[in-house]
Design an enzyme around this catalytic site. Structure first.
Site, PDB file in Angstrom:
ATOM      1  CG  HIS A   1       2.699   8.408   2.390  1.00  0.00           C
ATOM      2  ND1 HIS A   1       2.351   7.160   2.828  1.00  0.00           N
ATOM      3  CD2 HIS A   1       3.352   8.246   1.200  1.00  0.00           C
ATOM      4  CE1 HIS A   1       2.776   6.261   1.934  1.00  0.00           C
ATOM      5  NE2 HIS A   1       3.372   6.892   0.949  1.00  0.00           N
TER       6      HIS A   1
ATOM      7  CG  ASN B   1       1.964  18.726  -3.132  1.00  0.00           C
ATOM      8  OD1 ASN B   1       2.202  18.262  -4.245  1.00  0.00           O
ATOM      9  ND2 ASN B   1       1.692  17.966  -2.087  1.00  0.00           N
TER      10      ASN B   1
ATOM     11  CG  HIS C   1       5.420  11.266  -1.270  1.00  0.00           C
ATOM     12  ND1 HIS C   1       4.148  11.521  -1.714  1.00  0.00           N
ATOM     13  CD2 HIS C   1       5.571   9.911  -1.316  1.00  0.00           C
ATOM     14  CE1 HIS C   1       3.565  10.375  -2.035  1.00  0.00           C
ATOM     15  NE2 HIS C   1       4.408   9.388  -1.793  1.00  0.00           N
TER      16      HIS C   1
ATOM     17  CD  GLU D   1     -13.047   0.092 -21.895  1.00  0.00           C
ATOM     18  OE1 GLU D   1     -12.166   0.976 -21.726  1.00  0.00           O
ATOM     19  OE2 GLU D   1     -13.530  -0.172 -23.011  1.00  0.00           O
TER      20      GLU D   1
ATOM     21  CG  HIS E   1     -11.705  -7.431 -30.215  1.00  0.00           C
ATOM     22  ND1 HIS E   1     -10.567  -6.748 -30.566  1.00  0.00           N
ATOM     23  CD2 HIS E   1     -12.709  -6.518 -30.177  1.00  0.00           C
ATOM     24  CE1 HIS E   1     -10.874  -5.471 -30.751  1.00  0.00           C
ATOM     25  NE2 HIS E   1     -12.167  -5.299 -30.517  1.00  0.00           N
TER      26      HIS E   1
HETATM   27  C1  LIG Z   1      -1.988   3.887  -9.264  1.00  0.00           C
HETATM   28  C2  LIG Z   1      -0.868   4.243  -8.365  1.00  0.00           C
HETATM   29  N1  LIG Z   1       0.358   4.373  -8.870  1.00  0.00           N
HETATM   30  C3  LIG Z   1       1.393   4.657  -8.060  1.00  0.00           C
HETATM   31  C4  LIG Z   1       1.221   4.795  -6.722  1.00  0.00           C
HETATM   32  C5  LIG Z   1       2.405   5.053  -5.817  1.00  0.00           C
HETATM   33  N2  LIG Z   1       2.362   6.431  -5.317  1.00  0.00           N
HETATM   34  C6  LIG Z   1       1.839   6.725  -4.133  1.00  0.00           C
HETATM   35  S1  LIG Z   1       1.836   8.362  -3.832  1.00  0.00           S
HETATM   36  C7  LIG Z   1       2.570   8.692  -5.307  1.00  0.00           C
HETATM   37  C8  LIG Z   1       2.886  10.105  -5.706  1.00  0.00           C
HETATM   38  C9  LIG Z   1       1.686  10.914  -5.558  1.00  0.00           C
HETATM   39  O1  LIG Z   1       1.973  12.242  -5.708  1.00  0.00           O
HETATM   40  P1  LIG Z   1       0.922  13.281  -5.170  1.00  0.00           P
HETATM   41  O2  LIG Z   1      -0.431  12.837  -5.474  1.00  0.00           O
HETATM   42  O3  LIG Z   1       1.354  14.598  -5.677  1.00  0.00           O
HETATM   43  O4  LIG Z   1       1.067  13.194  -3.605  1.00  0.00           O
HETATM   44  P2  LIG Z   1       2.023  14.072  -2.668  1.00  0.00           P
HETATM   45  O5  LIG Z   1       3.423  13.608  -2.949  1.00  0.00           O
HETATM   46  O6  LIG Z   1       1.817  15.469  -3.041  1.00  0.00           O
HETATM   47  O7  LIG Z   1       1.599  13.705  -1.306  1.00  0.00           O
HETATM   48  C10 LIG Z   1       2.788   7.533  -6.015  1.00  0.00           C
HETATM   49  C11 LIG Z   1       3.420   7.472  -7.350  1.00  0.00           C
HETATM   50  C12 LIG Z   1      -0.086   4.647  -6.225  1.00  0.00           C
HETATM   51  N3  LIG Z   1      -0.369   4.755  -4.937  1.00  0.00           N
HETATM   52  N4  LIG Z   1      -1.116   4.396  -7.068  1.00  0.00           N
HETATM   53 MG   LIG Z   2       1.783  16.332  -4.927  1.00  0.00          MG
END
Ligand SMILES: Cc1ncc(C[n+]2csc(CCOP(=O)(O)OP(=O)(O)O)c2C)c(N)n1
Ligand SMILES: [Mg+2]
Length: 663
Positions: free
Chosen positions: A29, A187, A263, A411, A473
């Site tokens: 990334h 961003n 990304h 939780e 529950h």
């Molecule tokens: C709980 C969870 N759900 C989904 C993902 C898959 N995932 C990784 S990065 C991302 C998008 C994140 O966006 P952002 O935080 O804005 O990062 P950027 O694209 O700006 O680097 C997703 C959905 C993950 N890592 N964790």
């Molecule tokens: Mg982002």
């Protein structure tokens, strides 16, 4: 501080290094490191930390909650003198490297927690900040602030979209964690495109409503503005701080900047060239760190070493001024407390029928006096979970000495905050809720197991024994779910003595979390039960013959059934063995010889009884065995009626056994 050209060159070097590593791995990334490099650099140059000793207790903590941006941290670790070499960076994402896809605790020195599941890092950081303030209250004396550090976290859009960050941030606001500082890499892009698609709230207003101090940096490349915001956040001692830093994903790469395509895929070789040209770097050299950058970094590395050595001196004079406190401080950081806990195994006062949650509560209260760094709480269920430590105070914004935490009905954050408390060091945290709600914290429980950290989960109301509250529950599949997590010890004691063994295991185990699975309803205390339970499974009542006619096994509340079935079967001339198996993980870890002794392979007539649908039992009963289990969900009614209704009776066990013997 005023940053200048060399700092900008260093930031751009971080960018190029990160892009090169992702490109070489052909995976990763690049967008986040390119956009967030300035804020990370401004932060790391303002942190007290030292690559020469990443374990130093009073270092500032840093968490990259947006773990997908791992290359950003590896670049920083390398430049700031940690044990991450350029070769390690070239091995980014390769099997066996110390630069895995997402930051992994215990794998790479300087990584404070494992991140990747978005939002977890935010909650971990809240836990670290709780731990810091608790330790400060306990150990600091005028002129001897031995616990005095900040917890920093970089979070992305995704982290702030996840519910766990809301839970944790709300709690942090209530607790007034002034030394928690979050930088938000705003961003406004995530994987599917603009965050406008699904995330339009006013984050600043939201955090203000949580009770945070909120600041905004409109230009994410402005090192001085970011550093100034960090400075003022540090001065805010009563509220956690959020610094919203406006950045552009993929900054510097003309074809990718500001786009979701930056990304999670390599930029492409041409784009990496274009990036370097655009940033004024040599497009033909890869993994290139200009000499003057290394030279420049020495300033920060030496600053970190000095901070550490100042602290070491402070600790030394503290040890002279407050020897008892100092010894306790050292003791709290020791991993092995089995000596201290020996007495826990001596069964005393366990004779009357008692629920295992109640037994757990009294054990916990006994422990709380001996283990001064035991700290924990529940997600608003302490009276039910029996997780409250009497006379140990309640942790709050105005009292940092309380050892009882109120997590509120949260939780997921609770489990993740608990991870953070452990990761900080010095404390032994636990948290509790109903077993059925372990689903709500599974993401964080899984991370405890991945990280191999011994946090304790107190999970009560463990079956249809819950009674009238009904199927919502009554856990059915949860034991199976928890048993399926690698490195999670699931311990479901049959009585009060086994509960003591469970706590003993939880607190002496060094490298895995423990889930204590406890009943709401009373259970007898068996005269034969003992700390043999620590072996995970043991013979509770044996047959007179060398080879029993049948083996009955169970965990927790269902041990009572097989215990009584033993008597009934003997009256029928059948000679059974009764095996209590509180923990599959501990039993499986025993020598083959021991397991063979308990469950001899030539005794194929075996019955397991558990009010769950945990098919893991089949490994013990085999194809010829029979599992008396829950087939579907429970129902609302009185617990004894439910047990009868679902076939959990002595008569049924006896009937199944007789049928098996006669078949
Ligand atoms: C709980 C969870 N759900 C989904 C993902 C898959 N995932 C990784 S990065 C991302 C998008 C994140 O966006 P952002 O935080 O804005 O990062 P950027 O694209 O700006 O680097 C997703 C959905 C993950 N890592 N964790
Ligand atoms: Mg982002």
């Amino acid at each position: 501080m005023n940053y200048n050209k060399i700092d900008v060159l260093t930031v751009n070097t971080i960018r190029a290094l990160s892009a090169d590593a992702v490109q070489k791995a052909n995976s990763g990334h690049p967008g986040l490191p390119l956009g967030a490099a300035p804020m990370a650099y401004a932060l790391w140059t303002n942190m007290r930390h030292s690559g020469k000793n990443p374990q130093w207790h009073d270092r500032d903590r840093f968490v990259l909650s947006a773990g997908h941006g791992s290359m950003l941290v590896y670049s920083l670790l390398h430049l700031f003198g940690y044990e991450v070499s350029l070769e390690d960076i070239k091995d980014f994402r390769q099997l066996g490297s110390i630069t895995p896809g997402h930051p992994e605790y215990g794998h790479t020195k300087g990584i404070e927690t494992t991140t990747g599941p978005l939002g977890q890092g935010v909650a971990n950081a809240v836990g670290m900040a709780i731990a810091e303030s608790f330790m400060a209250d306990k150990f600091n004396r005028p002129g001897f602030e031995i616990s005095d550090h900040y917890t920093f976290v970089i979070a992305g859009d995704g982290c702030l979209m996840e519910g766990i960050s809301s839970e944790a941030s709300s709690l942090a606001g209530t607790l007034g964690l002034g030394k928690l500082i979050m930088l938000y890499d705003s961003n406004r892009i995530s994987i599917e495109g603009s965050t406008d698609l699904a995330f339009t709230e006013d984050v600043a207003a939201r955090y203000r409503a949580y009770g945070w101090h909120v600041d905004d940096v409109s230009d994410g490349n402005d090192l001085n503005a970011i550093a100034a915001a960090i400075e003022s956040a540090k001065k805010e001692s009563e509220k956690p701080s959020l610094i919203i830093v406006r950045t552009e994903i993929g900054y510097g790469c003309p074809a990718k900047q500001g786009s979701a395509s930056a990304h999670g895929e390599p930029l492409g070789t041409d784009n990496v060239r274009a990036l370097k040209e655009n940033l004024g770097l040599d497009p033909d050299s890869h993994f290139n760190i200009p000499k003057q950058v290394y030279e420049h970094m020495k300033i920060w590395i030496e600053k970190g070493m000095k901070a550490e050595s100042d602290w070491n001196n402070l600790l030394e004079s503290y040890s002279a001024a407050y020897p008892d406190l100092f010894n306790e401080y050292i003791k709290w950081h020791e991993r092995d407390i089995s000596e201290t806990l020996k007495d826990l195994l001596i069964p005393e006062g366990y004779d009357k029928p008692v629920s295992t949650r109640e037994a757990s509560g009294s054990i916990l209260n006994r422990l709380s006096a001996t283990v001064g760094n035991l700290i924990g709480g529940s997600a608003d269920l302490a009276p039910s979970n029996k997780t409250f430590m009497k006379n140990m105070g309640e942790f709050s914004a105005s009292s940092r000495s309380g050892r009882n935490l109120h997590f509120g009905v949260r939780e997921h954050a609770m489990a993740s905050v608990t991870n953070g408390i452990y990761l900080h060091g010095g404390l032994r945290p636990y948290c509790g809720t109903f077993l059925v709600f372990s689903d709500y914290m599974k993401g964080a429980m899984r991370l405890s197991a991945i990280m191999g950290i011994p946090v304790t989960y107190v999970l009560t109301h463990d079956s249809i024994g819950v009674g009238e509250d009904g199927p919502t529950h009554q856990p059915v599949e949860h034991l199976s779910s928890l048993r399926s997590i690698p490195n999670m010890t699931v311990f479901r004691p049959a009585d009060a003595k086994e509960t003591a063994a469970g706590w003993y295991h939880a607190l002496t185990c060094k490298d895995s979390p423990t889930s204590l699975i406890l009943t709401r309803q009373n259970l007898p205390v068996f005269k034969e039960s003992s700390d043999e339970a620590l072996k995970g499974g043991y013979v509770l009542r044996d047959s007179d013959k060398e080879k029993p006619d049948i083996i009955l096994m169970a965990s927790g509340s269902e041990v009572e059934l097989i215990y009584s079935a033993y008597d009934s079967l003997r009256e029928l001339g059948i000679d059974p063995r009764v095996v209590s198996i509180p923990s599959f993980e501990l039993f499986d870890a025993q020598e083959d010889e021991y397991r063979e002794k308990v469950l001899p392979s030539d005794v194929r007539r075996r019955i397991a009884v558990e009010a769950s649908n945990s098919s893991e039992w089949y490994k013990y009963i085999g194809l010829d065995g029979k599992f008396i289990q829950m087939e579907g969900f429970g129902a609302s009614g009185k617990a004894p009626d439910l047990f009868r209704h679902f076939g959990f009776t002595v008569e049924n066990v006896v009937e199944v056994a007789v049928r098996m013997i006669n078949s």
